[in-house]
Design a protein around this motif. Structure first.
Motif, PDB file in Angstrom:
ATOM      1  N   THR A 146       0.833  -1.221   0.055  1.00  0.00           N
ATOM      2  CA  THR A 146       0.036   0.089   0.099  1.00  0.00           C
ATOM      3  C   THR A 146       0.788   1.305  -0.018  1.00  0.00           C
ATOM      4  N   LEU A 147       0.905   2.293  -1.026  1.00  0.00           N
ATOM      5  CA  LEU A 147       1.680   3.307  -1.006  1.00  0.00           C
ATOM      6  C   LEU A 147       1.186   4.544  -0.255  1.00  0.00           C
ATOM      7  N   ASP A 148       2.102   5.046   0.432  1.00  0.00           N
ATOM      8  CA  ASP A 148       1.854   6.305   1.204  1.00  0.00           C
ATOM      9  C   ASP A 148       1.780   7.497   0.157  1.00  0.00           C
ATOM     10  N   GLN A 149       1.516   8.697   1.028  1.00  0.00           N
ATOM     11  CA  GLN A 149       1.288   9.958   0.284  1.00  0.00           C
ATOM     12  C   GLN A 149       2.875  10.314  -0.562  1.00  0.00           C
ATOM     13  N   SER A 150       2.449  10.881  -1.778  1.00  0.00           N
ATOM     14  CA  SER A 150       3.620  11.623  -2.269  1.00  0.00           C
ATOM     15  C   SER A 150       3.965  13.150  -1.540  1.00  0.00           C
ATOM     16  N   VAL A 151       5.115  13.446  -1.415  1.00  0.00           N
ATOM     17  CA  VAL A 151       5.303  14.558  -0.763  1.00  0.00           C
ATOM     18  C   VAL A 151       6.248  15.649  -1.662  1.00  0.00           C
ATOM     19  N   TYR A 152       5.867  16.717  -1.863  1.00  0.00           N
ATOM     20  CA  TYR A 152       6.609  17.706  -2.518  1.00  0.00           C
ATOM     21  C   TYR A 152       6.823  19.162  -1.826  1.00  0.00           C
ATOM     22  N   MET A 153       7.913  19.741  -2.170  1.00  0.00           N
ATOM     23  CA  MET A 153       8.411  20.721  -1.467  1.00  0.00           C
ATOM     24  C   MET A 153       7.551  22.114  -1.909  1.00  0.00           C
ATOM     25  N   LEU A 154       7.221  23.015  -0.994  1.00  0.00           N
ATOM     26  CA  LEU A 154       6.487  24.237  -1.032  1.00  0.00           C
ATOM     27  C   LEU A 154       7.426  25.377  -0.950  1.00  0.00           C
ATOM     28  N   ASP A 155       7.959  25.223   0.474  1.00  0.00           N
ATOM     29  CA  ASP A 155       8.796  26.570   0.683  1.00  0.00           C
ATOM     30  C   ASP A 155       9.753  25.951   1.926  1.00  0.00           C
ATOM     31  N   THR A 156      10.822  26.613   2.026  1.00  0.00           N
ATOM     32  CA  THR A 156      11.985  26.256   2.957  1.00  0.00           C
ATOM     33  C   THR A 156      11.881  27.166   4.245  1.00  0.00           C
ATOM     34  N   LEU A 157      10.900  28.165   4.317  1.00  0.00           N
ATOM     35  CA  LEU A 157      10.626  28.655   5.501  1.00  0.00           C
ATOM     36  C   LEU A 157      11.788  29.274   6.142  1.00  0.00           C
ATOM     37  N   GLY A 208       5.863  32.314   4.874  1.00  0.00           N
ATOM     38  CA  GLY A 208       5.709  30.817   4.776  1.00  0.00           C
ATOM     39  C   GLY A 208       4.223  30.393   4.793  1.00  0.00           C
ATOM     40  N   GLU A 209       3.415  31.391   4.690  1.00  0.00           N
ATOM     41  CA  GLU A 209       1.808  30.980   4.947  1.00  0.00           C
ATOM     42  C   GLU A 209       1.466  30.849   3.313  1.00  0.00           C
ATOM     43  N   VAL A 210       0.861  29.567   3.202  1.00  0.00           N
ATOM     44  CA  VAL A 210       0.079  29.285   1.743  1.00  0.00           C
ATOM     45  C   VAL A 210      -1.015  30.123   1.596  1.00  0.00           C
ATOM     46  N   ARG A 211      -1.013  31.013   0.477  1.00  0.00           N
ATOM     47  CA  ARG A 211      -1.941  31.858   0.248  1.00  0.00           C
ATOM     48  C   ARG A 211      -2.895  31.823  -1.038  1.00  0.00           C
ATOM     49  N   PHE A 212      -2.324  30.886  -1.897  1.00  0.00           N
ATOM     50  CA  PHE A 212      -3.075  30.816  -3.279  1.00  0.00           C
ATOM     51  C   PHE A 212      -2.547  29.166  -3.688  1.00  0.00           C
ATOM     52  N   ALA A 213      -3.903  28.780  -4.174  1.00  0.00           N
ATOM     53  CA  ALA A 213      -4.006  27.283  -4.535  1.00  0.00           C
ATOM     54  C   ALA A 213      -4.644  27.291  -5.987  1.00  0.00           C
ATOM     55  N   VAL A 214      -4.052  26.818  -6.755  1.00  0.00           N
ATOM     56  CA  VAL A 214      -4.327  26.400  -8.364  1.00  0.00           C
ATOM     57  C   VAL A 214      -4.373  25.027  -8.714  1.00  0.00           C
ATOM     58  N   GLY A 215      -5.506  24.618  -9.292  1.00  0.00           N
ATOM     59  CA  GLY A 215      -5.772  23.313  -9.455  1.00  0.00           C
ATOM     60  C   GLY A 215      -6.810  22.887 -10.646  1.00  0.00           C
ATOM     61  N   ALA A 216      -7.351  21.587 -10.751  1.00  0.00           N
ATOM     62  CA  ALA A 216      -8.588  21.325 -11.551  1.00  0.00           C
ATOM     63  C   ALA A 216      -9.033  20.184 -11.184  1.00  0.00           C
ATOM     64  N   ASP A 217     -10.251  20.011 -11.441  1.00  0.00           N
ATOM     65  CA  ASP A 217     -10.907  18.699 -11.222  1.00  0.00           C
ATOM     66  C   ASP A 217     -11.058  17.734 -12.378  1.00  0.00           C
ATOM     67  N   ALA A 218     -11.593  16.709 -12.481  1.00  0.00           N
ATOM     68  CA  ALA A 218     -11.704  15.817 -13.734  1.00  0.00           C
ATOM     69  C   ALA A 218     -11.794  16.669 -14.980  1.00  0.00           C
ATOM     70  N   ASP A 219     -12.699  17.762 -15.017  1.00  0.00           N
ATOM     71  CA  ASP A 219     -12.721  18.354 -16.356  1.00  0.00           C
ATOM     72  C   ASP A 219     -11.495  18.853 -16.902  1.00  0.00           C
ATOM     73  N   ASN A 220     -10.365  19.131 -16.092  1.00  0.00           N
ATOM     74  CA  ASN A 220      -9.090  19.949 -16.453  1.00  0.00           C
ATOM     75  C   ASN A 220      -9.180  21.244 -16.769  1.00  0.00           C
ATOM     76  N   LEU A 221     -10.375  22.075 -16.096  1.00  0.00           N
ATOM     77  CA  LEU A 221     -10.645  23.492 -16.099  1.00  0.00           C
ATOM     78  C   LEU A 221      -9.907  23.925 -14.925  1.00  0.00           C
ATOM     79  N   SER A 222      -8.925  24.968 -14.993  1.00  0.00           N
ATOM     80  CA  SER A 222      -8.097  25.442 -13.855  1.00  0.00           C
ATOM     81  C   SER A 222      -9.147  26.340 -12.852  1.00  0.00           C
ATOM     82  N   LYS A 223      -8.829  26.536 -11.609  1.00  0.00           N
ATOM     83  CA  LYS A 223      -9.584  27.096 -10.477  1.00  0.00           C
ATOM     84  C   LYS A 223      -8.304  27.731  -9.869  1.00  0.00           C
ATOM     85  N   LEU A 224      -8.540  28.970  -9.507  1.00  0.00           N
ATOM     86  CA  LEU A 224      -7.449  29.733  -8.606  1.00  0.00           C
ATOM     87  C   LEU A 224      -8.272  30.054  -7.241  1.00  0.00           C
ATOM     88  N   TYR A 225      -7.764  29.567  -6.282  1.00  0.00           N
ATOM     89  CA  TYR A 225      -8.256  30.200  -5.016  1.00  0.00           C
ATOM     90  C   TYR A 225      -7.301  30.954  -4.163  1.00  0.00           C
TER      91      TYR A 225
END
Length: 654
Positions: A146-157, A208-225
């Motif tokens: 069973t695979l764990d989560q993949s983890v990616y760098m965001l900020d060195t703080l 180091g506070e995350v202020r933006f998130a940009v992604g897409a659901d299954a429709d592959n249309l981008s959303k910016l929060y």
């Protein structure tokens, strides 16, 4: 003398590189040798360099002490592993992200595995991996059912010596992601926030506070929060489904009052705007009439955007404020390097030492250490020092209108001692195809072919990146259609301009470029004398099936960009081999996951049934492009021999 300079003197004695005339032979040694170094960053205190060095089948991270130029640490993963990126978390510890690549032509795919090591090689630790972690030294962890989560760098703080900010991604199709703080000494992770959109990427502020998130659901249309601070709710700033455009966060101003966004336009290239969260007002800062931003330029802190690079005839830098201190420094450096592209990659915490990356169409890349007080720059690393820029052929930008009026762009590379009048030409379509583009820079295939006596034409057909969303989107569902017509129009343009001898033109490409090469031979058998497909895809129905398996977003991509599956047989070279009238050379790897070798084998069988002369080169242990030096040498020798028989250029020396 630096380590790289010493190696360079030795290598320059081994290799003699110059223009090779038609009928002569070409030494392949400099073309198949790996870069000495790829990416370099200086430590915050300026005492060390972290360097990535490509080996034959993987990439290693090296730590080099400046005082005596001794290597103090080395980390590498298993075969086909790549150091995707790396960061100085503090003066003593480097964190790196690992990726997998299945061939020399394959873009590395980050797997969400983070590793840390001290400058003295001690306390090496696998911080996170989807395959799990344990206490053994080394980068490869125990495989699990069973695979764990993949983890990616965001900020060195900044200011936090123990922790970094990461995104944790569940191993699932179209996953939801959460943000965590990771201790780089003991692996402890603390949940910081959840985000409101799948497959998100993030942008944090100076604290180091995350202020933006940009992604897409299954429709592959981008959303910016966006959110004001930790604990506050996310609000939707942009929905591509409504606005018909994508917006990407770039960072914040030094005082934190403004955010910077890259914004797509209905027509033309992307623009960079400032946005005031308090008033919702935005203002356009940078805009080029032809091309998108190539790189975002940052201040000495490595986090505050101050401008962008743009690439057309060459690379130019533009700034939000030309009078700012770092902008003025860039301008003085550009003059000193006489037109080569310049970018700051990292700097010491006090801002005195700055690492510069300098490159051009004739220079594969040099690293200089610049002292901002003495105003002196010393070359410390070169990627391929044996290629002397003044001895290399230049690449010339061109543009022309396609048959439907669309403006197309590209680069022409000619032999250093090119004869007057039309000559033999190789059309070299890039891979991808969507969002990828040929650039003003050192292109190894173009350099090799120019040295063999050919004009080399690289055209950014519709679907390519760098020229705006509309330019990219114009390639949707145009496999074998308008994208292919653009390549034909480029060939005719080269003939009309007196560049190409109409009787001596071949088409050669890798990945999608391999598809385009074979479709060129299908659609215009009288235009090309031969075709070369390297790790190509030739059966679009098979590609559609493979892309559609596993996730809803993959099925959406296949429908949006390839088209209806029922239409793809008529655009697949494997089904159209009887229309090919010129010799073909196919090369592929048995472990290629991006363009499986069955595409090439099926193409070979179809050509033989149609009576078309076909040569092949298959290596069962290679992937999407050949890694092994001897395999690459054999491939280029076969390629030059094939082209020479049909166009008359140089062959490889023994």
């Amino acid at each position: 003398m630096s380590v790289s300079r010493a190696w360079g003197m030795l290598l320059c004695g081994m290799f003699s590189i110059g223009a090779v005339q038609a009928g002569q032979t070409l030494d392949l040694a400099p073309y198949v040798r790996q870069d000495m170094y790829e990416w370099v960053k200086i430590s915050p205190d300026g005492q060390y360099f972290a360097v990535t060095a490509p080996l034959e089948d993987r990439t290693a991270l090296l730590i080099l002490r400046r005082s005596d130029q001794a290597f103090t640490a080395k980390v590498s993963g298993p075969a086909n592993s790549v150091v995707d990126d790396f960061w100085w978390a503090n003066n003593e510890r480097v964190v790196m992200s690992m990726a997998r690549r299945q061939g020399s032509r394959d873009e590395p795919s980050s797997i969400g595995e983070l590793y840390a090591v001290n400058v003295d090689g001690k306390q090496s630790m696998l911080l996170a991996s989807p395959y799990g972690t344990n206490e053994r030294a080394g980068i490869v962890s125990e495989y699990k059912n069973t695979l764990d989560q993949s983890v990616y760098m965001l900020d060195t703080l900044d200011g936090d010596e123990r922790n970094v900010l990461v995104s944790a991604v569940p191993i699932a199709n179209d996953p939801h992601i959460r943000i965590e703080k990771l201790d780089i000494y003991n692996r402890n992770r603390i949940r910081v926030a959840d985000v409101p959109v799948r497959r998100a990427s993030f942008k944090s502020d100076r604290e180091g506070e995350v202020r933006f998130a940009v992604g897409a659901d299954a429709d592959n249309l981008s959303k910016l929060y966006y959110r004001e601070a930790r604990g506050q709710s996310w609000r939707l700033l942009n929905d591509e489904k409504v606005s018909k455009q994508r917006r990407y966060p770039l960072g914040f101003s030094a005082d934190g009052r403004l955010a910077y966004l890259q914004v797509e336009r209905d027509r033309g290239p992307d623009v960079i705007v400032s946005w005031d969260p308090a008033t919702d007002q935005q203002a356009e800062l940078l805009h080029d009439e032809v091309v998108d931003p190539l790189h975002i330029l940052y201040d000495m802190d490595g986090k505050t955007p101050i401008g962008a690079s743009y690439m057309r005839e060459k690379v130019v830098n533009r700034f939000f404020d030309e009078g700012a201190r770092t902008a003025r420094l860039y301008r003085s450096l550009e003059k000193a390097f006489n037109g080569d592209a310049v970018r700051m990659t990292s700097a010491t915490r006090d801002g005195r030492q700055v690492l510069l990356y300098v490159w051009s169409d004739r220079n594969n890349g040099d690293y200089f250490l610049f002292d901002t007080q003495t105003r002196e720059a010393d070359r410390i690393f070169s990627r391929r020092e044996w290629f002397v820029p003044d001895q290399r052929p230049a690449s010339r930008y061109f543009s022309f209108r396609a048959r439907d009026g669309m403006m197309l762009h590209g680069y022409l590379t000619e032999p250093k001692a090119v004869a007057s009048g039309p000559g033999p030409m190789v059309l070299l379509p890039h891979g991808g195809p969507f969002g990828v583009f040929d650039a003003w820079g050192f292109d190894l295939d173009a350099q090799l072919l120019a040295d063999a006596g050919y004009r080399v034409l690289r055209v950014n057909y519709r679907g390519s990146g760098n020229y705006g969303a509309a330019y990219r989107d114009a390639g949707a569902q145009e496999w074998g259609g308008k994208m292919q017509a653009d390549l034909v129009d480029a060939t005719h343009w080269a003939v009309e301009q007196g560049i190409a001898d109409r009787e001596r033109i071949c088409i050669y490409g890798a990945s999608y470029g391999g598809y385009a090469a074979l479709m060129g031979a299908v659609r215009d058998p009288q235009l090309y004398r031969c075709a070369v497909g390297y790790v190509g895809v030739y059966d679009l129905e098979l590609m559609h099936r493979d892309a559609s398996e596993g996730s809803r977003s993959g099925r959406t991509w296949a429908a949006d960009w390839l088209g209806a599956r029922s239409t793809l047989g008529a655009r697949s070279p494997t089904r159209l081999a009887e229309q090919i009238k010129v010799p073909v050379f196919l090369a592929a790897g048995g472990k290629d996951e991006r363009a499986p070798i069955e595409h090439s084998r099926n193409m070979e069988r179809a050509l033989k049934r149609a009576g078309v002369p076909v040569e092949t080169l298959y290596y069962p242990n290679e992937g999407h492009g050949f890694y092994t030096q001897e395999h690459r040498r054999e491939y280029y020798a076969r390629l030059l021999g094939f082209l020479s028989r049909h166009l008359g250029g140089a062959t490889a020396s023994q």
